[in-house]
Design a protein around this motif. Structure first.
Motif, PDB file in Angstrom:
ATOM      1  N   LEU A 100      57.640  87.559 -38.422  1.00 43.70           N
ATOM      2  CA  LEU A 100      57.677  87.639 -36.962  1.00 43.70           C
ATOM      3  C   LEU A 100      56.531  86.812 -36.381  1.00 43.70           C
ATOM      4  O   LEU A 100      55.376  86.964 -36.786  1.00 43.70           O
ATOM      5  CB  LEU A 100      57.539  89.094 -36.514  1.00 43.70           C
ATOM      6  N   TYR A 101      56.851  85.937 -35.396  1.00 42.45           N
ATOM      7  CA  TYR A 101      55.824  85.120 -34.750  1.00 42.45           C
ATOM      8  C   TYR A 101      55.420  85.657 -33.386  1.00 42.45           C
ATOM      9  O   TYR A 101      54.287  85.430 -32.954  1.00 42.45           O
ATOM     10  CB  TYR A 101      56.311  83.678 -34.611  1.00 42.45           C
ATOM     11  N   GLY A 102      56.320  86.349 -32.694  1.00 38.73           N
ATOM     12  CA  GLY A 102      55.915  86.882 -31.402  1.00 38.73           C
ATOM     13  C   GLY A 102      57.075  87.442 -30.609  1.00 38.73           C
ATOM     14  O   GLY A 102      58.235  87.064 -30.805  1.00 38.73           O
ATOM     15  N   LEU A 103      56.751  88.371 -29.710  1.00 38.26           N
ATOM     16  CA  LEU A 103      57.702  88.996 -28.788  1.00 38.26           C
ATOM     17  C   LEU A 103      57.282  88.656 -27.373  1.00 38.26           C
ATOM     18  O   LEU A 103      56.094  88.751 -27.029  1.00 38.26           O
ATOM     19  CB  LEU A 103      57.705  90.515 -28.978  1.00 38.26           C
ATOM     20  N   CYS A 104      58.230  88.278 -26.532  1.00 33.88           N
ATOM     21  CA  CYS A 104      57.942  87.972 -25.129  1.00 33.88           C
ATOM     22  C   CYS A 104      58.709  88.937 -24.237  1.00 33.88           C
ATOM     23  O   CYS A 104      59.943  89.000 -24.299  1.00 33.88           O
ATOM     24  CB  CYS A 104      58.331  86.531 -24.806  1.00 33.88           C
ATOM     25  N   THR A 105      57.986  89.679 -23.393  1.00 32.64           N
ATOM     26  CA  THR A 105      58.609  90.605 -22.451  1.00 32.64           C
ATOM     27  C   THR A 105      58.453  90.122 -21.005  1.00 32.64           C
ATOM     28  O   THR A 105      58.579  90.902 -20.066  1.00 32.64           O
ATOM     29  CB  THR A 105      58.011  92.012 -22.596  1.00 32.64           C
ATOM     30  N   ASP A 106      58.168  88.841 -20.868  1.00 31.64           N
ATOM     31  CA  ASP A 106      58.025  88.222 -19.551  1.00 31.64           C
ATOM     32  C   ASP A 106      59.325  87.490 -19.220  1.00 31.64           C
ATOM     33  O   ASP A 106      59.624  86.429 -19.776  1.00 31.64           O
ATOM     34  CB  ASP A 106      56.845  87.243 -19.578  1.00 31.64           C
ATOM     35  N   ASP A 107      60.112  88.048 -18.304  1.00 30.31           N
ATOM     36  CA  ASP A 107      61.402  87.463 -17.966  1.00 30.31           C
ATOM     37  C   ASP A 107      61.284  86.057 -17.377  1.00 30.31           C
ATOM     38  O   ASP A 107      62.266  85.296 -17.379  1.00 30.31           O
ATOM     39  CB  ASP A 107      62.145  88.350 -16.958  1.00 30.31           C
ATOM     40  N   SER A 108      60.113  85.690 -16.895  1.00 31.10           N
ATOM     41  CA  SER A 108      59.973  84.387 -16.245  1.00 31.10           C
ATOM     42  C   SER A 108      59.994  83.230 -17.237  1.00 31.10           C
ATOM     43  O   SER A 108      60.144  82.069 -16.821  1.00 31.10           O
ATOM     44  CB  SER A 108      58.666  84.332 -15.446  1.00 31.10           C
ATOM     45  N   VAL A 109      59.882  83.515 -18.526  1.00 27.37           N
ATOM     46  CA  VAL A 109      59.842  82.425 -19.512  1.00 27.37           C
ATOM     47  C   VAL A 109      61.235  81.823 -19.699  1.00 27.37           C
ATOM     48  O   VAL A 109      61.454  80.639 -19.458  1.00 27.37           O
ATOM     49  CB  VAL A 109      59.253  82.906 -20.844  1.00 27.37           C
ATOM     50  N   ILE A 110      62.200  82.652 -20.131  1.00 27.71           N
ATOM     51  CA  ILE A 110      63.569  82.124 -20.295  1.00 27.71           C
ATOM     52  C   ILE A 110      64.617  83.002 -19.602  1.00 27.71           C
ATOM     53  O   ILE A 110      65.815  82.801 -19.786  1.00 27.71           O
ATOM     54  CB  ILE A 110      63.940  81.949 -21.783  1.00 27.71           C
ATOM     55  N   GLY A 111      64.161  83.991 -18.845  1.00 35.68           N
ATOM     56  CA  GLY A 111      65.100  84.807 -18.080  1.00 35.68           C
ATOM     57  C   GLY A 111      65.378  86.177 -18.654  1.00 35.68           C
ATOM     58  O   GLY A 111      66.025  87.002 -18.000  1.00 35.68           O
ATOM     59  N   SER A 112      64.922  86.458 -19.870  1.00 34.81           N
ATOM     60  CA  SER A 112      65.077  87.790 -20.480  1.00 34.81           C
ATOM     61  C   SER A 112      64.101  87.898 -21.636  1.00 34.81           C
ATOM     62  O   SER A 112      63.526  86.898 -22.096  1.00 34.81           O
ATOM     63  CB  SER A 112      66.517  88.018 -20.959  1.00 34.81           C
ATOM     64  N   TRP A 113      63.910  89.120 -22.127  1.00 32.78           N
ATOM     65  CA  TRP A 113      63.031  89.342 -23.262  1.00 32.78           C
ATOM     66  C   TRP A 113      63.582  88.623 -24.500  1.00 32.78           C
ATOM     67  O   TRP A 113      64.798  88.489 -24.672  1.00 32.78           O
ATOM     68  CB  TRP A 113      62.932  90.824 -23.578  1.00 32.78           C
TER      69      TRP A 113
END
Length: 356
Positions: A100-113
């Motif tokens: 695992l390299y990372g989890l993104c919970t910021d919708d502004s990056v690609i529109g969803s987690w």
């Protein structure tokens, strides 16, 4: 039914409904992965019925990105954050999963987690009988599946840092209620008499639960990556349905391949198992029991009926998303076509249980 390897293997251009800001993603990758080096090219895997899945290709490495789909989502579904957590924990425990390299919970990056993991190279098979392999390798691959799920169920959730990953008490009752609710809450996908009967029978016939283990939830041959040349599993994929729960419910989802035709999940029904050198259902169950220290699996027909109903509920959801135009895969029709047959097979397991 068409060859699933042709329908769901490989990657290609990102479909229009799943496009996102690739430059913004690349900035996130550079901020998150210490040795990341672009430029980035994004492709979409043909599979990924639940969570859209993408191949991220750079100059020196490839990654995999899984994200929540767009559109209206059912409560509790598409939990990429849970997938990321369990993959990270199991990797630390030495179980075969991608890094695992990372989890993104910021919708502004690609529109969803979403999360990003290692692209593991190897072989993915779509038929449980491994028909393309020579017998000796086929037998070894088959035993590797049995050994791997038994190994998963022997991992102590507390030692793996997953003590709070689920609520084992009342697991089966909650699961049955969840899949009944998911089926009933999507009326646009239609109703089937066999499914309606199972909605009544399953909660009235719950067996006593058999402890708790790390529960994959979708342990089948096409969710495993085998070594490029050796008959061993190097990564288990698709942890969206994972939790802590009754390991017998998890194992019987895997072994229901014995009671399904090849058109549904690459089942083994109709194959001459002795001629292929493969174990019978009874032998396969015995191997798992030996590896997990069990004498037997009671209420087997209930567990299989439950798992067929659960799979049918998932397919029912895919049908609903397809009708609404939000299906993650571009090829859901073949799977949806199998729904009535799967529901009928689930009802047959009830009849087996009642005949005992």
């Amino acid at each position: 039914m068409a060859d699933p390897s042709a329908l769901f293997s490989g990657s290609g251009p990102v479909r229009a409904e799943h496009r996102f800001d690739e430059a913004r993603l690349e900035r996130w990758l550079g901020e998150t992965i210490p040795d990341y080096s672009g430029p980035l090219r994004v492709e979409q895997f043909a599979g990924g019925q639940s969570n859209p899945t993408f191949r991220l290709v750079t100059g020196n490495r490839a990654y995999v990105l899984r994200r929540k789909p767009a559109g209206v989502l059912l409560k509790g579904a598409h939990a990429v954050d849970r997938e990321a957590r369990v993959i990270g924990a199991l990797g630390e425990a030495g179980f075969p999963v991608p890094k695992l390299y990372g989890l993104c919970t910021d919708d502004s990056v690609i529109g969803s987690w979403f999360y990003v993991m290692e692209m593991v190279e190897g072989r993915i098979f779509w038929q449980s009988a491994f028909p393309q392999l020579p017998q000796a390798e086929r037998v070894a691959c088959f035993d590797a599946m049995n050994d791997t799920i038994a190994r998963l169920h022997r991992i102590d959730p507390i030692s793996a840092g997953l003590a709070d990953y689920g609520r084992p008490e009342g697991f089966l009752s909650r699961q049955v209620a969840r899949w009944i609710r998911q089926y009933r809450d999507d009326p646009q996908a239609g109703r089937l008499a066999d499914m309606d009967m199972l909605c009544e029978w399953l909660p009235a016939n719950l067996p006593e639960e058999q402890g708790a283990a790390i529960f994959h939830g979708d342990f089948r041959v096409d969710n495993m990556i085998f070594h490029p040349t050796e008959p061993r599993i190097v990564a288990v994929l698709d942890w969206e349905l994972s939790t802590l729960g009754d390991p017998l419910a998890d194992f019987t989802f895997h072994m229901m391949m014995y009671r399904l035709p090849p058109a549904i999940g690459g089942g083994l029904e109709g194959f001459d198992l002795p001629a292929l050198g493969l174990p019978t259902e009874e032998d396969y169950l015995a191997r798992y029991c030996r590896r997990t220290g069990r004498e037997r699996i009671g209420h087997l027909d209930f567990y299989v009926a439950y798992n067929m109903f659960r799979l049918a509920s998932i397919i029912h959801g895919i049908k609903g998303r397809h009708l609404r135009g939000t299906a993650s895969s571009g090829n859901p029709g073949e799977i949806v076509d199998a729904l009535p047959l799967l529901a009928a097979r689930a009802r047959q397991q009830v009849e087996r249980a009642q005949a005992v």
